[in-house]
Write an enzyme that holds these catalytic residues in place. Structure first.
Site, short mmCIF file in Angstrom:
data_model
loop_
_atom_site.label_atom_id
_atom_site.label_comp_id
_atom_site.label_asym_id
_atom_site.label_seq_id
_atom_site.Cartn_x
_atom_site.Cartn_y
_atom_site.Cartn_z
CE1 TYR A 154 -4.08 1.93 0.43
CE2 TYR A 154 -2.80 3.18 2.03
CZ TYR A 154 -3.92 3.05 1.24
OH TYR A 154 -4.88 4.04 1.24
CE LYS A 158 -3.75 4.37 -2.11
NZ LYS A 158 -4.84 4.89 -2.96
N1 LIG Z 1 -10.14 4.96 4.39
C1 LIG Z 1 -8.95 5.48 4.64
O1 LIG Z 1 -8.52 5.54 5.81
C2 LIG Z 1 -8.11 6.02 3.51
C3 LIG Z 1 -7.03 6.86 3.83
C4 LIG Z 1 -6.24 7.38 2.81
C5 LIG Z 1 -6.52 7.07 1.50
N2 LIG Z 1 -7.58 6.26 1.19
C6 LIG Z 1 -7.82 5.96 -0.23
O2 LIG Z 1 -9.10 6.46 -0.60
C7 LIG Z 1 -9.62 5.69 -1.68
C8 LIG Z 1 -11.02 5.23 -1.33
O3 LIG Z 1 -10.91 4.44 -0.17
P1 LIG Z 1 -12.13 4.11 0.82
O4 LIG Z 1 -11.60 4.21 2.18
O5 LIG Z 1 -13.35 4.86 0.41
O6 LIG Z 1 -12.27 2.54 0.48
P2 LIG Z 1 -13.52 1.57 0.42
O7 LIG Z 1 -12.92 0.19 0.38
O8 LIG Z 1 -14.49 1.91 1.48
O9 LIG Z 1 -14.14 1.91 -1.01
C9 LIG Z 1 -13.40 1.65 -2.18
C10 LIG Z 1 -14.35 1.37 -3.33
O10 LIG Z 1 -13.53 1.04 -4.47
C11 LIG Z 1 -14.12 -0.08 -5.12
N3 LIG Z 1 -13.10 -0.83 -5.86
C12 LIG Z 1 -12.05 -1.50 -5.33
N4 LIG Z 1 -11.36 -2.09 -6.31
C13 LIG Z 1 -11.97 -1.77 -7.47
C14 LIG Z 1 -11.72 -2.07 -8.84
N5 LIG Z 1 -10.70 -2.85 -9.19
N6 LIG Z 1 -12.56 -1.58 -9.77
C15 LIG Z 1 -13.62 -0.81 -9.42
N7 LIG Z 1 -13.90 -0.48 -8.15
C16 LIG Z 1 -13.09 -0.95 -7.19
C17 LIG Z 1 -14.75 -0.91 -4.01
O11 LIG Z 1 -15.76 -1.77 -4.50
C18 LIG Z 1 -15.26 0.17 -3.06
O12 LIG Z 1 -16.60 0.53 -3.35
C19 LIG Z 1 -8.62 4.55 -1.90
O13 LIG Z 1 -7.78 4.86 -2.98
C20 LIG Z 1 -7.85 4.51 -0.59
O14 LIG Z 1 -6.57 3.96 -0.74
C21 LIG Z 1 -8.38 5.74 2.17
#
Ligand SMILES: NC(=O)c1ccc[n+]([C@@H]2O[C@H](COP(=O)([O-])OP(=O)(O)OC[C@H]3O[C@@H](n4cnc5c(N)ncnc54)[C@H](O)[C@@H]3O)[C@@H](O)[C@H]2O)c1
Length: 264
Positions: A154, A158
């Site tokens: 990860y 990133k």
């Molecule tokens: N939640 C956190 O703490 C956090 C922190 C920093 C960054 N992020 C980043 O934010 C973004 C969103 O994360 P989140 O927390 O909302 O995650 P989440 O898992 O709640 O939602 C992610 C969504 O992406 C979809 N997805 C995953 N793989 C896919 C693919 N191959 N094709 C199409 N859709 C796909 C999933 O079905 C899901 O609906 C990500 O890039 C994550 O790395 C999250």
């Protein structure tokens, strides 16, 4: 609600990936509330359809990691909207822990967290260069500026996502393309819930609601600044890492040791 950011006037045509839940759903909702015409994509069709229905958006279900998935999403969005003004590459995964994680988890993480952005840019940038404007927003992470303990793939992916976004900005900014990288720490989504005890512990105090992240992004769209930091303290950690890398690494290692002691 804040003023309309310059460049995102009502009717701006946007695509948000990973929009069935979490940060993507919140971003799509904020953009729709701001008057954008929205296409939402996710591999999870049912919750995606609900989001699309609520936002009067087009849902494009499917995997957005590979070349074919990105190409059909871009085509569907162009057919529906008549063009794409802004792309929010938000879908991401956090798989595997430590050095034991599998080759497949490393590869899948790289495909979605890095290559999906490259593939989207390859299809979008030529059209934007002709028009002299376009916006590419990558949901990276604070892990892309710092690191995430326990999560090597990860963190690496990133960092690569931020590096690719920097490269795009450095290469095309003077030709009207705005590139921005969203780098939050913990956000209260399913990803954080799945990420395990350690990440939940580390982000316990500061995990933000997805709507708060989306509002910060909305406000930052107007400034066009590259780094969007929903947790402002990340700027200080990032500066500390750059100015004294060994001290910063020592601090991270102390945190790791504390976690090991707590686990023992
Ligand atoms: N939640 C956190 O703490 C956090 C922190 C920093 C960054 N992020 C980043 O934010 C973004 C969103 O994360 P989140 O927390 O909302 O995650 P989440 O898992 O709640 O939602 C992610 C969504 O992406 C979809 N997805 C995953 N793989 C896919 C693919 N191959 N094709 C199409 N859709 C796909 C999933 O079905 C899901 O609906 C990500 O890039 C994550 O790395 C999250």
């Amino acid at each position: 609600m804040s003023e309309q950011p310059p460049g995102l006037e009502p009717g701006t045509r946007v695509v948000v990936t990973g929009a069935a839940r979490g940060i993507g759903r919140a971003l799509a909702s904020r953009l729709a509330a701001g008057g954008c015409r929205v296409v939402v994509a996710d591999r999870d069709a049912e919750p995606l359809a609900e989001v699309a229905h609520r936002l009067d958006a087009l849902a494009v279900p499917g995997d957005v990691a590979g070349e074919a998935g990105i190409a059909s999403l871009v085509e569907a969005a162009r057919d529906h909207l008549g063009g794409i003004d802004a792309w929010f590459g938000n879908a991401g995964i956090d798989r595997g822990r430590g050095l034991e994680m599998s080759e497949q988890d490393w590869a899948d993480t790289h495909e979605l967290n890095v290559m999906a952005h490259v593939r989207a840019a390859r299809l979008l940038v030529p059209e934007w260069l002709e028009r002299g404007r376009g916006r590419f927003v990558v949901t990276a992470s604070a892990a892309g500026l710092l690191t995430m303990l326990d999560a090597p793939a990860y963190s690496v992916s990133k960092h690569a996502a931020v590096a690719f976004a920097e490269w795009l900005s450095a290469t095309y900014r003077h030709r009207g393309i705005v590139v921005q990288a969203i780098c939050p720490q913990g956000v209260q989504t399913d990803m954080l819930t799945r990420s395990g005890e350690l990440q939940q512990l580390l982000s316990r105090d500061e995990a933000l609601a997805p709507d708060v992240v989306a509002e910060t992004v909305w406000e930052a769209l107007g400034s066009e600044r590259f780094l969007i930091l929903p947790h402002p303290e990340v700027a200080g950690y990032y500066a500390a890492r750059a100015s004294n890398t060994d001290t910063w690494l020592g601090g991270m290692n102390r945190l790791q040791r504390k976690i090991e002691e707590a686990r023992a």
